[in-house]
Design an enzyme around this catalytic site. Sequence first.
Site, short mmCIF file in Angstrom:
data_model
loop_
_atom_site.label_atom_id
_atom_site.label_comp_id
_atom_site.label_asym_id
_atom_site.label_seq_id
_atom_site.Cartn_x
_atom_site.Cartn_y
_atom_site.Cartn_z
N LYS A 169 0.83 -1.21 0.00
CA LYS A 169 0.00 0.00 0.00
C LYS A 169 0.87 1.27 0.00
CE LYS A 169 -4.13 -2.14 0.71
NZ LYS A 169 -3.72 -3.54 0.55
C1 LIG Z 1 -4.24 -4.64 -0.07
C2 LIG Z 1 -3.42 -5.87 -0.14
C3 LIG Z 1 -3.61 -6.86 -1.14
C4 LIG Z 1 -4.73 -6.76 -2.16
O1 LIG Z 1 -4.50 -5.75 -3.12
P1 LIG Z 1 -5.71 -5.24 -4.04
O2 LIG Z 1 -5.16 -4.07 -4.77
O3 LIG Z 1 -6.82 -4.88 -3.09
O4 LIG Z 1 -6.07 -6.36 -4.94
C5 LIG Z 1 -2.76 -7.94 -1.16
N1 LIG Z 1 -1.79 -8.11 -0.22
C6 LIG Z 1 -1.57 -7.19 0.75
C7 LIG Z 1 -0.50 -7.44 1.75
C8 LIG Z 1 -2.37 -6.04 0.83
O5 LIG Z 1 -2.15 -5.14 1.82
#
Ligand SMILES: *Cc1c(COP(=O)(O)O)cnc(C)c1O
Length: 497
Positions: free
Chosen positions: A115
């Site tokens: 993120k």
């Molecule tokens: C948010 C997240 C995901 C999923 O990503 P999306 O963009 O919602 O598909 C996968 N792994 C981790 C560790 C995340 O924080």
Amino acid sequence: MTMNYLSTRNKDLRMTAPQAIAQGLSPDGGLLTPAVLPRLPASAVETMREMSYQQRVVYIMNSFLEGFAASELTAYAAEAYGGGKFTHEDVAPVRKLDENTHCLELWHGPTCAFKDMALQILPHLLTASLEKNDEKKTVCILVATSGDTGKAALEGFRNVDKTKILVFYPKDGVSEIQELQMVTQEGGNVGVCSVVGNFDDAQTGVKKLFADEELAAELAERGYFLSSANSINWGRVLPQIVYYASAYCDLLKTGAISKGQQINVCVPTGNFGNILAAYYAKCMGIPINRLICASNANNVLTDFIHTGTYDRNRTFYNTISPSMDILISSNLERMLFELSGRDDRLVREYMAQLAEYGSYRVDSSIRTKLKKEFIAGCCDDTQTQAMIAKMWNEQSYLIDPHTAVAFHVLEEYRQESGDDTATVVVSTASPFKFCSSVLTALGVEQQWTGTDILDQLSTHTGVAVPAPLARLKKRRRRFSGVVEKSGMKGCVLDLLK
Ligand SMILES: *Cc1c(COP(=O)(O)O)cnc(C)c1O
């Protein structure tokens, strides 16, 4: 400035780039999307090959952001990804595992989850957008989080001028490390508060605050307005396109692939934001063949890609890859828009069916395109843990549960298809964010508590604790507020005095 962003539900609803980023969501509920997807020039990969990550950011984002000068983007990229914010100098390094398997590590940022890739730069894009829109009030970002997003948003907005941020997390819904990450957050413009209940309670509470007109009026008087930073904002999708282009350039640079050679990407998926960015990179001209969509036990996307029916009416599972515990993948709407040939009427219809019945079935032309572009697979917790153990035992590579889901799905796909295309597996979190699940996978049952569990995983594997998590031990707890859902409004009014 051209109105070159439109709503996936109405192509006549137009906005400029700064309006799209400031608004987040279109007023008709659609997702704001570029009116035209720019194509990279044929020489793009060659050009980017010798660039730093920060330069690649400017190169890719520039063509999407009319109204932003390249010099502005250069400054944001330097602030977001430079200055030691990322512990790896390549920012998003690619690690070679074998001849045709490569892992794109997206967790070297300040909160150790992917993120950060978007939330480090979004605050700069947002504050610049507000200025370009002549907005005089100060923005307050409200977030309800089940873990990773809240901390990444806090770090991204920390001490950013003309912003405040308030994060609500469920008292009983985040891991001990995740809670510590949030309650020790530094910065003069931040607030953190836990809410009695689960993630749903926190989320409903935040939605209520957004709908509260009395609150909005009171805040306007004080010079503030509320906004969100969620993953459907174009300002979060765009920075994610960059790392797919970057990974391709790095593979070329190390000689792992030759010029023009196609690769597959395998992405652990929840809200469909990360894999959507890979699709856009492909549309722009990065040679990507198959997009492999990996889900955990909440396999609504696997079924959708296989059958063409999206159906959220199913059991919800709490898994050991919690950031993918999602039954409505919001960013899928942008994919439907593209695969339908940008048919806004059709998208509107599917989304209305989803709202009313919790399901919809796409037409045969979309089904065919879905199957051509995507491979889908899923993985339960037992298989996830087995993959963590296997990667550690066979490759001495320590991975987190989300990344393990992707490796499992890739392994199954390769066995079934015999496809040996060079593949980039996207690694979305540091294993140290999920110490307990990782230790269990490695057969360690007696586990230490608090931050000591970081040392336990490190001692057991010889892998160093990432610096941002190691620092948690010395951090002072700054926030201890616990409120009932009804007390959330008070938190907002307290922070925005
Ligand atoms: C948010 C997240 C995901 C999923 O990503 P999306 O963009 O919602 O598909 C996968 N792994 C981790 C560790 C995340 O924080």
